[in-house]
Design a protein around this motif. Structure first.
Motif, mmCIF file in Angstrom:
data_model
loop_
_atom_site.group_PDB
_atom_site.id
_atom_site.type_symbol
_atom_site.label_atom_id
_atom_site.label_comp_id
_atom_site.label_asym_id
_atom_site.label_seq_id
_atom_site.Cartn_x
_atom_site.Cartn_y
_atom_site.Cartn_z
ATOM 1 N N ASP A 42 0.786 -1.305 -0.058
ATOM 2 C CA ASP A 42 -0.035 -0.123 -0.057
ATOM 3 C C ASP A 42 0.907 1.344 -0.065
ATOM 4 O OD1 ASP A 42 -2.221 1.709 -0.011
ATOM 5 O OD2 ASP A 42 -2.936 0.988 2.133
ATOM 6 N N LEU A 43 1.825 1.380 0.781
ATOM 7 C CA LEU A 43 2.741 2.464 0.974
ATOM 8 C C LEU A 43 3.832 2.537 -0.349
ATOM 9 C CD1 LEU A 43 4.051 2.000 4.556
ATOM 10 C CD2 LEU A 43 2.405 3.873 3.668
ATOM 11 N N LEU A 44 4.107 1.455 -1.142
ATOM 12 C CA LEU A 44 4.877 1.843 -2.332
ATOM 13 C C LEU A 44 4.066 2.436 -3.450
ATOM 14 C CD1 LEU A 44 6.826 -1.885 -2.397
ATOM 15 C CD2 LEU A 44 7.658 0.469 -1.990
ATOM 16 N N ALA A 45 2.654 1.691 -3.478
ATOM 17 C CA ALA A 45 1.680 2.187 -4.317
ATOM 18 C C ALA A 45 1.462 3.731 -4.141
ATOM 19 C CB ALA A 45 0.203 1.459 -4.127
ATOM 20 N N THR A 46 1.539 4.314 -2.866
ATOM 21 C CA THR A 46 1.215 5.659 -2.387
ATOM 22 C C THR A 46 2.328 6.579 -2.918
ATOM 23 O OG1 THR A 46 -0.106 4.998 -0.236
ATOM 24 C CG2 THR A 46 0.764 7.272 -0.605
ATOM 25 N N LEU A 47 3.602 5.775 -3.011
ATOM 26 C CA LEU A 47 4.752 6.630 -3.385
ATOM 27 C C LEU A 47 4.664 6.744 -4.998
ATOM 28 C CD1 LEU A 47 7.752 4.972 -1.343
ATOM 29 C CD2 LEU A 47 6.768 7.110 -0.926
ATOM 30 N N VAL A 48 4.125 5.699 -5.697
ATOM 31 C CA VAL A 48 3.839 5.995 -7.052
ATOM 32 C C VAL A 48 2.976 6.952 -7.442
ATOM 33 C CG1 VAL A 48 3.074 4.846 -9.219
ATOM 34 C CG2 VAL A 48 4.382 3.620 -7.645
ATOM 35 N N ILE A 49 1.775 7.409 -6.608
ATOM 36 C CA ILE A 49 0.780 8.312 -6.800
ATOM 37 C C ILE A 49 1.683 9.660 -6.285
ATOM 38 C CG2 ILE A 49 -1.429 9.120 -5.925
ATOM 39 C CD1 ILE A 49 -1.367 6.842 -7.893
ATOM 40 N N PHE A 50 2.411 9.746 -5.253
ATOM 41 C CA PHE A 50 3.116 10.878 -5.046
ATOM 42 C C PHE A 50 3.941 11.407 -5.924
ATOM 43 C CE2 PHE A 50 7.004 12.638 -3.148
ATOM 44 C CZ PHE A 50 6.703 13.785 -2.536
ATOM 45 N N ALA A 51 4.697 10.293 -6.805
ATOM 46 C CA ALA A 51 5.546 10.648 -7.972
ATOM 47 C C ALA A 51 4.566 11.314 -8.988
ATOM 48 C CB ALA A 51 6.351 9.597 -8.341
ATOM 49 N N ALA A 52 3.399 10.860 -9.200
ATOM 50 C CA ALA A 52 2.736 11.576 -10.021
ATOM 51 C C ALA A 52 2.224 12.809 -9.954
ATOM 52 C CB ALA A 52 1.613 10.665 -10.584
ATOM 53 N N SER A 53 1.938 12.999 -8.587
ATOM 54 C CA SER A 53 1.475 14.262 -8.200
ATOM 55 C C SER A 53 2.591 15.161 -8.294
ATOM 56 C CB SER A 53 1.184 14.230 -6.656
ATOM 57 O OG SER A 53 -0.041 13.301 -6.168
ATOM 58 N N ARG A 54 3.808 14.869 -7.827
ATOM 59 C CA ARG A 54 4.810 15.842 -8.080
ATOM 60 C C ARG A 54 5.129 16.223 -9.586
ATOM 61 N NH1 ARG A 54 5.565 18.599 -3.754
ATOM 62 N NH2 ARG A 54 7.908 19.405 -4.684
ATOM 63 N N MET A 55 5.156 15.243 -10.449
ATOM 64 C CA MET A 55 5.458 15.491 -11.742
ATOM 65 C C MET A 55 4.507 16.323 -12.260
ATOM 66 S SD MET A 55 5.594 12.361 -14.527
ATOM 67 C CE MET A 55 6.454 11.288 -13.553
ATOM 68 N N HIS A 56 3.070 16.186 -12.114
ATOM 69 C CA HIS A 56 2.374 17.141 -12.702
ATOM 70 C C HIS A 56 1.812 18.343 -11.804
ATOM 71 C CE1 HIS A 56 1.530 13.405 -14.752
ATOM 72 N NE2 HIS A 56 1.139 13.892 -15.516
ATOM 73 N N ARG A 57 2.580 18.477 -10.786
ATOM 74 C CA ARG A 57 2.297 19.494 -9.692
ATOM 75 C C ARG A 57 0.835 19.631 -9.220
ATOM 76 N NH1 ARG A 57 6.357 24.428 -11.995
ATOM 77 N NH2 ARG A 57 8.069 23.149 -12.128
ATOM 78 N N LEU A 135 7.901 17.622 2.028
ATOM 79 C CA LEU A 135 7.754 16.773 3.151
ATOM 80 C C LEU A 135 6.077 16.922 3.566
ATOM 81 C CD1 LEU A 135 9.042 14.751 5.210
ATOM 82 C CD2 LEU A 135 9.430 16.717 6.633
ATOM 83 N N VAL A 136 5.569 17.752 3.445
ATOM 84 C CA VAL A 136 4.187 17.942 3.887
ATOM 85 C C VAL A 136 3.281 17.289 2.836
ATOM 86 C CG1 VAL A 136 2.108 19.625 4.085
ATOM 87 C CG2 VAL A 136 4.261 19.983 5.456
ATOM 88 N N ASP A 137 3.552 17.498 1.520
ATOM 89 C CA ASP A 137 2.898 16.753 0.453
ATOM 90 C C ASP A 137 3.159 15.345 0.607
ATOM 91 O OD1 ASP A 137 1.611 16.489 -1.878
ATOM 92 O OD2 ASP A 137 3.206 17.359 -3.084
ATOM 93 N N LEU A 138 4.328 14.872 0.866
ATOM 94 C CA LEU A 138 4.621 13.400 0.770
ATOM 95 C C LEU A 138 3.571 12.759 2.155
ATOM 96 C CD1 LEU A 138 6.049 10.563 0.377
ATOM 97 C CD2 LEU A 138 8.042 11.533 1.640
ATOM 98 N N VAL A 139 4.066 13.483 3.330
ATOM 99 C CA VAL A 139 3.639 12.869 4.609
ATOM 100 C C VAL A 139 2.025 13.205 4.819
ATOM 101 C CG1 VAL A 139 3.735 12.639 7.093
ATOM 102 C CG2 VAL A 139 5.973 12.762 5.691
#
Length: 290
Positions: A42-57, A135-139
């Protein structure tokens, strides 16, 4: 970017996230604990979504994660535990969960304007964090909600992996609470959507369910997690800890989500203070003066 293209990008990100989580479950080291394997995935999948969030701002990439992942985790637990198809409690719980997931995800899709739009709370949280915005975005925006939802799924894990406890009155109560909560959420969303389409901006919604509670959608959402907790308690009587997820959800709604929404409403709708004095905050009941 068009709405259709935006939805495609979100769908691709979710497909990759689910694939990464599944790959961990199949190929990763076995911790010996079914729930821990699922949490890591679940956390690994969340990191993928976080990466997409940052990529698209745009942190709204995460919004649908809340309702997409729970049924997948639930069925994984159920299949891995080898539970029987005749487990009535499991199927009652899954009726509530799948209906909730479809409704909430569908509601998100129907209101999704495109990747040019982001939930107003996310930029606010990042701006307040200053240099710590990543950090706030990730956590705060990604990891913490994932952990909250996972905690809320503990009773689902108990039901999926603990067969044999006979169906009882508490299961009926849990099912009724879940279906009732689903009905409240659905009706509240429909009423709000109709209000937004037919009223000028700056007005406050105080009709229908919104005349009985200022946040009937949050009340209904809490009811879903309460339903899961009751199912878990029915499967493992005396295990009070299965209610922890519902309690965390309640604290989050009352202590974080609702206060943020109310401050925003007071800023944008001058008459909302009058609504606050008349309409109950959370638990639906007749408004004052009626």
């Amino acid at each position: 970017m068009s709405r259709g293209a935006s939805l495609c990008r979100v769908a691709v990100a979710y497909a990759v996230a689910i694939a990464v989580g599944f790959a961990w479950l199949v190929l990763g080291p076995n911790t010996g604990q079914l729930w821990l394997d699922a949490l890591i995935a679940d956390l690994l999948a969340t990191l993928v979504i976080f990466a997409a969030s940052r990529m698209h701002r745009n942190s709204s990439f995460y919004d649908a994660y809340w309702s997409v992942i729970p049924p997948l985790l639930a069925f994984y637990w159920w299949l891995d535990a080898g539970a029987g198809v005749d487990d009535a409690r499991w199927w009652l719980l899954m009726i509530v969960m799948v209906a909730w997931s479809i409704r909430l995800t569908g509601n998100w899709i129907s209101t999704f304007a495109g990747l040019h739009h982001e939930d107003w709370r996310y930029p606010l949280l990042r701006a307040r964090a200053g240099r710590l915005e990543v950090l706030v975005d990730l956590v705060g925006i990604h990891i913490v909600p994932t952990l909250q939802v996972f905690l809320g799924l503990i009773p689902v894990y108990v039901v999926a992996t603990r067969a044999g406890e006979p169906l009882g009155p508490l299961d009926v109560v849990a099912f009724v609470v879940g279906i009732g909560a689903l009905a409240i959420e659905t009706l509240a969303d429909l009423q709000m959507r109709r209000f937004v389409h037919t009223n000028a901006s700056g007005q406050s919604m105080d009709k229908g369910l919104w005349a009985w509670s200022r946040h009937p959608n949050y009340f209904g959402e809490f009811g879903i997690w309460l339903s899961f907790g009751l199912f878990g308690l029915a499967a493992n009587p005396g295990a009070w800890w299965v209610m922890a997820g519902a309690v965390v959800m309640l604290v989050t709604f009352l202590g974080v989500s609702i206060p943020m929404m109310e401050r925003r409403s007071l800023q944008r709708r001058p008459q909302y203070r009058e609504v606050m004095g008349r309409v109950p905050r959370f638990v639906p009941r007749p408004p004052r003066g009626h």
